[in-house]
Design a protein around this motif. Structure first.
Motif, PDB file in Angstrom:
ATOM      1  N   THR A   1      48.278  17.590  13.136  1.00 25.42           N
ATOM      2  CA  THR A   1      49.554  16.995  12.746  1.00 25.42           C
ATOM      3  C   THR A   1      50.511  16.982  13.939  1.00 25.42           C
ATOM      4  O   THR A   1      51.297  16.044  14.104  1.00 25.42           O
ATOM      5  CB  THR A   1      50.155  17.771  11.546  1.00 25.42           C
ATOM      6  OG1 THR A   1      49.134  17.905  10.566  1.00 25.42           O
ATOM      7  CG2 THR A   1      51.327  17.068  10.947  1.00 25.42           C
ATOM      8  N   HIS A   2      50.404  17.994  14.774  1.00 27.55           N
ATOM      9  CA  HIS A   2      51.257  18.047  15.965  1.00 27.55           C
ATOM     10  C   HIS A   2      50.978  16.813  16.838  1.00 27.55           C
ATOM     11  O   HIS A   2      51.898  16.160  17.330  1.00 27.55           O
ATOM     12  CB  HIS A   2      50.969  19.337  16.735  1.00 27.55           C
ATOM     13  CG  HIS A   2      51.772  19.492  17.974  1.00 27.55           C
ATOM     14  ND1 HIS A   2      53.064  19.943  17.971  1.00 27.55           N
ATOM     15  CD2 HIS A   2      51.474  19.219  19.277  1.00 27.55           C
ATOM     16  CE1 HIS A   2      53.538  19.960  19.202  1.00 27.55           C
ATOM     17  NE2 HIS A   2      52.579  19.526  20.018  1.00 27.55           N
ATOM     18  N   THR A   3      49.710  16.485  17.009  1.00 24.85           N
ATOM     19  CA  THR A   3      49.367  15.320  17.838  1.00 24.85           C
ATOM     20  C   THR A   3      49.803  14.015  17.178  1.00 24.85           C
ATOM     21  O   THR A   3      50.351  13.133  17.839  1.00 24.85           O
ATOM     22  CB  THR A   3      47.833  15.277  18.074  1.00 24.85           C
ATOM     23  OG1 THR A   3      47.443  16.472  18.723  1.00 24.85           O
ATOM     24  CG2 THR A   3      47.426  14.083  18.901  1.00 24.85           C
TER      25      THR A   3
ATOM     26  N   GLY B   1      39.683  18.283  13.196  1.00 28.06           N
ATOM     27  CA  GLY B   1      39.623  19.663  13.677  1.00 28.06           C
ATOM     28  C   GLY B   1      39.868  20.658  12.574  1.00 28.06           C
ATOM     29  O   GLY B   1      40.283  20.282  11.469  1.00 28.06           O
ATOM     30  N   PRO B   2      39.635  21.920  12.864  1.00 30.11           N
ATOM     31  CA  PRO B   2      39.858  22.929  11.830  1.00 30.11           C
ATOM     32  C   PRO B   2      41.335  23.089  11.508  1.00 30.11           C
ATOM     33  O   PRO B   2      42.198  22.625  12.266  1.00 30.11           O
ATOM     34  CB  PRO B   2      39.278  24.206  12.433  1.00 30.11           C
ATOM     35  CG  PRO B   2      39.087  23.946  13.868  1.00 30.11           C
ATOM     36  CD  PRO B   2      39.090  22.480  14.091  1.00 30.11           C
ATOM     37  N   SER B   3      41.603  23.747  10.416  1.00 32.07           N
ATOM     38  CA  SER B   3      42.981  23.952   9.980  1.00 32.07           C
ATOM     39  C   SER B   3      43.767  24.709  11.057  1.00 32.07           C
ATOM     40  O   SER B   3      43.287  25.701  11.613  1.00 32.07           O
ATOM     41  CB  SER B   3      42.949  24.739   8.675  1.00 32.07           C
ATOM     42  OG  SER B   3      44.221  24.793   8.150  1.00 32.07           O
TER      43      SER B   3
ATOM     44  N   THR C   1      51.962  25.629   7.617  1.00 33.48           N
ATOM     45  CA  THR C   1      52.242  24.305   7.041  1.00 33.48           C
ATOM     46  C   THR C   1      50.945  23.484   7.050  1.00 33.48           C
ATOM     47  O   THR C   1      50.866  22.438   7.670  1.00 33.48           O
ATOM     48  CB  THR C   1      53.310  23.562   7.861  1.00 33.48           C
ATOM     49  OG1 THR C   1      52.874  23.607   9.237  1.00 33.48           O
ATOM     50  CG2 THR C   1      54.674  24.163   7.716  1.00 33.48           C
ATOM     51  N   SER C   2      49.981  23.992   6.348  1.00 32.64           N
ATOM     52  CA  SER C   2      48.665  23.331   6.369  1.00 32.64           C
ATOM     53  C   SER C   2      48.691  22.053   5.525  1.00 32.64           C
ATOM     54  O   SER C   2      49.177  22.064   4.386  1.00 32.64           O
ATOM     55  CB  SER C   2      47.617  24.290   5.829  1.00 32.64           C
ATOM     56  OG  SER C   2      46.374  23.664   5.834  1.00 32.64           O
ATOM     57  N   SER C   3      48.209  20.965   6.100  1.00 28.96           N
ATOM     58  CA  SER C   3      48.132  19.718   5.333  1.00 28.96           C
ATOM     59  C   SER C   3      46.880  19.789   4.474  1.00 28.96           C
ATOM     60  O   SER C   3      45.798  20.004   4.988  1.00 28.96           O
ATOM     61  CB  SER C   3      48.008  18.532   6.275  1.00 28.96           C
ATOM     62  OG  SER C   3      48.916  18.660   7.320  1.00 28.96           O
TER      63      SER C   3
END
Ligand SMILES: Nc1ncnc2c1ncn2[C@@H]1O[C@H](COP(=O)(O)OP(=O)(O)OP(=O)(O)O)[C@@H](O)[C@H]1O
Length: 968
Positions: A137-139, A130-132, A242-244
């Motif tokens: 990460t939450h999932t 998915g997009p940034s 907090t973008s990975s």
């Protein structure tokens, strides 16, 4: 239905325990293939505070359990004119979750059922896409209060293991890595530097040197994960605080050993990949600059590669279509998950906000496409009844020995009980000597097996290293081509500027101060990657050299044993056993050689396309130089010697006859048919690869390795530049003007070279029609002649036909093809350069020759956010341009992997190329000559075919005509 066992745990479907309970007629083979489609789920996160603040509205709505409607925020309900152009769309997925769904809901509906499969030896992959900022990460990781899929899966996995411990032995190991800017880092041991991704001789992807932690405790793993996650590259961006900035891959391997009541034993190996992809992003939206932008380019590039694989795999289930997994580390790592042996779940994520409409739409299309992929899932059965097999072998060996001894005794009895001789009781000789020799034999056998095993391991490693080296070469070639393309473009720009100066001398002062063209981002990335790849190459070569030495020693030891053996083994039976052992080893070596050949051939085919591209690039440069020099000679009034003029004519005649083009076309046709042939195991390999491989010092693109420092030398602007391709600053007259009519000692009209004119569409159509009928007549003649001819001459003719057919049937050039024609203007070059980087080297030829749409570039992807229409490969891409290119007859299959020297020898192949039989050029006033039949139709269109580049490097219309006449 299987009955519940006492533990309350229902054994995994397909596991030995399950099969025991299953009725016999319903039992599946232990490693039966199951067709499977990836499950695609969609998760819509709640609106974020930032989105609420900017006044965004919710446009993504869940309908039931499986549907989602994405409304078009730009739509005006009162605008009746646009009503039918609404971009509102409903998508159906396997599951849809919205802001009301909990982590537990997502986990239990998507992943939970995979756990038991992994335990019983199946592979499974979950990836969040998915997009940034959409919630991946939450999932996957979640929060302490609401843990995500990682922890839930591992907890269930260990619980299931605990419940079946009585019958099974388990070992679980895990590794956690990130792919950041196309390099792999171990998140459990970040100090280990960049890791190599390797493909072993069985095609399995492995990461050399990755930390594998063995544990059976979910909490312990979670601690490791949290620690690893702190090492993950995360940065704040405009869309996510907090973008990975990397793809994170958690791999859990479960090895299950089942102990049966008898000696039977089964070992199953299940792998679970859990991938948190970096978010796709639009450069315009993220407002990223510098390092962030470079990261973004890498992320988009790998996601584009993933999208291309998904598209290729979803086309007719991926059958027959080449799927290029090699374009990025991510796709190489997920190769099995996507197209092979794995149950796969993709969880796509979107924001419901109206401001994210474009991203959400692209994501939904991307995910929707993934639903069409078909995988074939197989249980990884490592070892079936290993001990039983061992004992069965021993028993049958003993039986054979008993039979042998019996017949011996019978023989002896017969001999002794001849006529007139009384029966003599056969006495069995004392056993001591036999026992001793038996012991001795066992010892020798064990030693020999150990030596062979050791050698085989080293050979396998060598094959892997060799393959890694070849892959590095391919990557390197691609990046160097990108750099060389840019250098050429830069040189063209310089040239163009100088011409502009000439044209507008009064504006000289203005143009004088112009900056050097800024280097595109992908070129900078390519330079960086070249350095990385070279370092990798050096490391691998050093490893390989060490291994080769060890193998040589091992072989020496084995040959010493071979000389000693005959003296120690006395019995014929024992000799027989040893002979069989040696034979088995030989066969194993042969097998490894074949696998190595196969791998090597595949990689070299990829590489060869790059060499061809490099040749083309160089050819264009030569053309420009020759034109420039002729112009210079003309301007300075230099008399051209007759011999030189003849050579010049010959040069352009060859271009006019497309000799080189035809060779290259034939070559790429051969390459694609060879690629097909490799599946069928037909041994043949084009000569280009042979040439490359003969001299190991040669770089794959055909340059000497010593040239590399030169290639990367810094130029006056401080940029590293490819001196070898475009270092010479073009002189004032070294422009790309059309070659002027030269004053020579020959008759002027014959030598006057007019600027090449492009064929009109009409003329091309006529040419195509004309040549089609020629091709038909030729084909019928050929088929008659073929009947008469011997089989050997038949095959050689085929090759020529393929070339002629390919030429004759060549349709009007598509935009992609045009880039292959020598007349491609320089304005196309940057697109070409960018596009090349995104394509697999091996597909390049095919795509460029066979598709109608030009391939995508990263920029394109960034802008259009993976719009499905762009990603979808052309339907025609799978069709061969060469319907019947024979390979075997004209090739000398000499594939040999001389393991004695532990080096890979590239096969020798000789091609006989068809000699073109076009009309002589004498008497024509045009330099590029067309074949007689073609010329007629082309002339009728009043146009002249020319493969020469247009006079103006920028491809301006009528550029040359506008240019002022130079003083002569
Ligand atoms: N389902 C959800 N419920 C509540 N909060 C969520 C949900 N999904 C995402 N969020 C929140 O949205 C923010 C962004 O989410 P996250 O970091 O998971 O996005 P991402 O897709 O991983 O982004 P990137 O690709 O940039 O790393 C986080 O603060 C996260 O807590």
């Amino acid at each position: 239905m299987p009955s519940q066992n006492t533990t309350g745990f229902s054994p995994a479907r397909g596991s030995p325990a399950f099969r025991e309970m299953e009725p016999k007629d319903q039992q599946m083979p232990a490693n039966a293939l199951l067709a499977s489609c990836p499950q695609v789920a969609l998760r819509i996160r709640p609106l974020s505070e930032a989105e609420l603040e900017e006044g965004a509205t919710i446009i993504a709505h869940k309908l039931g359990d499986q549907a989602i409607v994405l409304m078009d925020p730009g739509e005006d309900p009162e605008d009746t004119l646009r009503a039918h152009r609404s971009r509102e769309r409903t998508f159906i997925f396997d599951m849809v979750f919205d802001q009301h769904s909990s982590q537990e809901d997502v986990y239990s509906a998507t992943i939970q059922h995979l756990v038991e499969g992994v335990i019983s030896g199946y592979n499974a992959t979950v990836f969040a896409y998915g997009p940034s900022g959409a919630g991946k990460t939450h999932t996957m990781l979640g929060m302490d209060t609401e843990p995500g899929i990682y922890l839930r899966t591992l907890t269930d996995l260990f619980q299931a293991i605990e419940e079946t411990r009585d019958n099974m032995d388990y070992s679980v190991s895990m590794s956690y890595l990130e792919i950041y800017n196309e390099v792999i880092r171990d998140l459990l041991n970040p100090s280990s530097g960049f890791l190599d991704l390797r493909e072993d001789s069985r095609g399995n992807i492995q990461i050399a040197g990755i930390t594998e932690v063995s544990t059976l405790n979910a909490q312990e793993i979670m601690q490791l994960l949290t620690r690893g996650n702190r090492q993950r590259t995360q940065e704040p961006t405009a869309t996510n605080k907090t973008s990975s900035r990397s793809h994170a891959v958690l791999q859990v391997t479960v090895r299950q050993r089942w102990r049966g009541p008898d000696l039977a034993e089964e070992v199953h190996l299940g792998r679970l990949f859990m991938v948190d992809l970096a978010g796709s992003e639009r450069a315009s939206q993220t407002q990223n600059r510098g390092k962030r932008m470079k990261e973004g380019a890498h992320i988009n590039r790998s996601l584009l590669a993933l999208g291309n694989c998904i598209n290729a795999l979803s086309e007719k289930g991926g059958r027959g279509q080449y799927v290029n997994f090699r374009d990025s580390k991510l796709t190489r790592l997920l190769k099995d998950a996507l197209g092979g042996n794995s149950h796969t779940v993709m969880i796509a994520h979107i924001s419901p906000a109206s401001s994210s409409f474009e991203e959400s739409r692209t994501t939904l299309l991307y995910a929707y496409r993934a639903k069409n992929i078909k995988t074939r899932v197989k249980r990884n059965l490592l070892n079936v009844s290993y001990r039983i097999a061992q004992y069965t072998d021993v028993i049958s060996e003993l039986r054979r020995e008993i039979e042998h001894l019996k017949s011996k005794i019978e023989k002896q009895e017969k001999n002794k009980s001849g006529p007139g001789i009384p029966d003599v009781q056969v006495t069995v000789p004392p056993n001591d000597a036999e026992d001793e020799s038996h012991l001795q034999m066992n010892k020798i056998r064990a030693q020999l097996i150990r030596a062979f095993k050791e050698q085989m391991e080293m050979r396998h490693s060598l094959v892997e290293l060799e393959n890694t080296n070849l892959e590095l070469h391919v990557d390197l070639s691609r990046h160097l081509l990108t750099i060389a393309d840019w250098e050429r473009e830069k040189s063209d720009l310089h040239m163009q500027r100088e011409q502009d100066e000439l044209e507008k001398e009064e504006e000289l002062a203005e143009t004088d101060g112009e900056d050097a063209p800024t280097e595109p981002q992908e070129v900078a990335v390519a330079r960086e990657e070249v350095n990385l790849l070279l370092a990798e190459h050096r490391k691998t070569s050093a490893l390989k050299a060490g291994l080769e030495q060890r193998l040589a020693l091992a072989k020496q030891k084995a040959s010493q044993m071979e000389t000693l053996l005959p003296t120690q083994v006395t019995s014929e039976d024992q000799r027989e056993v040893l002979r069989l052992l040696c034979r088995a080893h030989e066969l194993e070596v042969e097998n490894t050689e074949l696998r190595a050949d196969n791998l090597c051939r595949k990689t070299l085919l990829c590489q060869k396309d790059l060499v061809i591209q490099h040749c083309r690039q160089h050819q264009r440069l030569c053309e420009q130089l020759i034109r420039g020099q002729r112009q210079l000679m003309h301007d300075s009034g230099i008399q051209v010697p007759e011999a030189l003029e003849r050579q010049y004519q010959l040069y352009f005649r060859e271009l006019g006859e497309d000799t080189l083009d035809r060779l290259l076309l034939l070559h790429s046709g051969m390459a694609s048919s060879l690629q097909d042939a490799s599946v069928l195991n037909i041994s043949s390999l084009p000569e280009a690869s042979q040439a490359q491989h003969k001299d190991k010092k040669n770089l794959p693109w055909g340059l000497q390795s010593e040239l590399l420092p030169l290639l990367l030398e810094r130029d006056s602007d401080g940029n590293k530049s490819l001196k070898a391709t475009a270092s010479r600053k073009p002189g004032r007259q070294d422009s790309l003007l059309p070659p002027p009519p030269l004053r020579t000692r020959l008759t002027p009209p014959m030598l006057e070279l007019n600027p090449p004119a492009a064929l009109s569409v009409q003329a091309r159509k006529e040419m195509a029609l004309g040549t089609k009928s020629i091709a038909r007549i030729a084909a019928s003649r050929r088929s008659k002649a073929q009947d008469r001819d011997s089989s050997s001459s038949r095959s050689s003719r085929h090759l020529e036909e393929a070339a002629l057919d390919s030429k004759d049937q060549k349709p009007n050039p598509s935009p992609a093809e045009k880039r292959w024609l020598p007349a491609s203007p320089s304005r196309d070059r940057s697109v070409e350069r960018k596009a090349r980087r995104k394509r697999s080297p091996s597909v390049t030829c095919g795509v460029q020759l066979m598709t109608e749409k030009p391939p995508l570039s990263v920029e394109h992807f960034t802008e259009s956010q993976l719009s499905l229409g762009h990603l979808q490969p052309s339907k025609s891409s799978g069709k061969s341009f060469f319907p019947a290119v024979p390979t075997a007859s004209k090739t000398k299959p000499n594939l040999s992997f001389h393991t004695e020297e532990a080096t890979l020898h590239v096969p020798e192949v000789s091609f006989t190329f068809p000699s073109p039989t076009w009309q002589s050029s004498a008497g024509s006033s045009r330099a590029p000559l067309l074949p007689r039949d073609i010329r007629g139709s082309a002339d009728s269109g009043g146009q002249h075919h020319s493969p020469l580049p247009p006079s103006n490097p920028r491809g301006r219309q009528g550029g040359s005509a506008k240019r002022p006449q130079r003083p002569r």
